[in-house]
Design an enzyme around this catalytic site. Structure first.
Site: not given
Ligand code: NDP
Length: 257
Positions: A137, A150, A154
């Protein structure tokens, strides 16, 4: 452009929603076979089915969860691409957060990538090489005040990425880290809905204000927009790209990098 990815196999953690799902869609369009991991079974199965992907229901913050993913990769005959994407934001102060919160995010953002890389890289080596991408991130370099855990975990993922790249260069495995900025995933949309309920602001206005305040480009990126960059780094066309962290943040990081 032919990204030369047809027939490769990719594993994506957090592949059922947001950025992970957008990357899965983009790689599927390039003819990549997919193994998607997430906790919520119903959504994961529906999304995997739509892309002809294998699904592993697993919490990758646990040893059991990463073992399940590694076992599935082994059963599939190995993988060429690993995308450590699962993660989520936090909300605390350093003085009030207990050890358990630090451990929870360390396990999700760092140990998942450590364990999956340790389990899957040897299979990549056996296939002659591979690609590992770690989704950190912008907060790994430019902290947001409300989420120190976080930011710190990260940042650790970003350094892990560099160290792993150095270790795996001789095995033809390229490791990189991506630092996204504001990406409009359902998570952000839900937050906007919650925070604007009962106010005069619409969720769209709330998100627009955040984008204008933070990102010089003045808007969020779509997950698909970010996914293109993941696809490029997965591709053999990115053969000289390793050991780096790439910002994809609409100019938000306030240093020349
Ligand atoms: P979402 O919440 O939209 O999606 C997260 C995904 O990860 C889902 O598929 C969720 O499914 C899965 N997930 C969460 N926890 C676990 C776990 N413990 N084990 C397995 N799967 C897991 O998140 P984003 O797409 O927004 O974010 C994805 C990544 O990008 C993250 O690491 C986030 O920190 C990073 N990021 C996002 C930004 C943004 O603006 N959106 C900016 C910078 C970084 P389920 O809950 O069913 O497990």
């Amino acid at each position: 452009m032919d990204y030369q990815l047809r027939g490769r196999t990719a594993v994506i953690t957090g592949g059922s929603e947001g950025i992970g799902y957008a990357v899965a869609q983009a790689l599927a369009a390039e003819g990549v076979n997919l193994i998607l991991a997430a906790r919520g079974e119903e959504r994961l199965r529906a999304r995997s089915e739509a892309l002809g992907a294998a699904a592993v229901v697993a919490d990758v913050s646990s040893l059991d969860g990463t073992t399940a993913v590694i076992d599935a990769v082994r059963a599939a005959g190995g993988a060429d691409i690993l995308i450590n994407n699962a993660g989520t934001g936090s909300n605390e102060t350093i003085l009030s957060a207990p050890d358990s919160e630090w451990q929870r995010y360390w396990d999700l953002h760092v140990m998942a990538a450590v364990r999956l890389s340790r389990g899957i890289a040897p299979m990549m080596k056996h296939r002659g090489g591979g690609v590992i991408l770690n989704n950190a991130s912008i907060c790994a370099r430019q902290p947001l005040g409300y989420e120190p855990i976080y930011n710190v975990t990260k940042a650790a993922l970003m350094m892990f990425s560099k160290c792993l790249a150095n270790e795996l260069i001789p095995d033809n495995i390229r490791v990189n880290c991506i630092n996204p900025g504001l990406i409009l995933t359902p998570d952000w949309e839900n937050t906007a809905r919650k925070l604007t309920t009962g106010t005069n602001q619409t969720p769209e206005e709330y998100l627009d204000a955040i984008a204008r305040k933070n990102a010089p480009i003045g808007r969020f990126a779509s997950p698909a927009e970010l996914a293109h960059f993941f696809v490029f780094l997965c591709s053999p066309l990115a053969s000289y790209c390793t050991g780096s962290t790439y910002q994809v943040d609409g100019g938000w990081l306030n240093v020349a990098a």
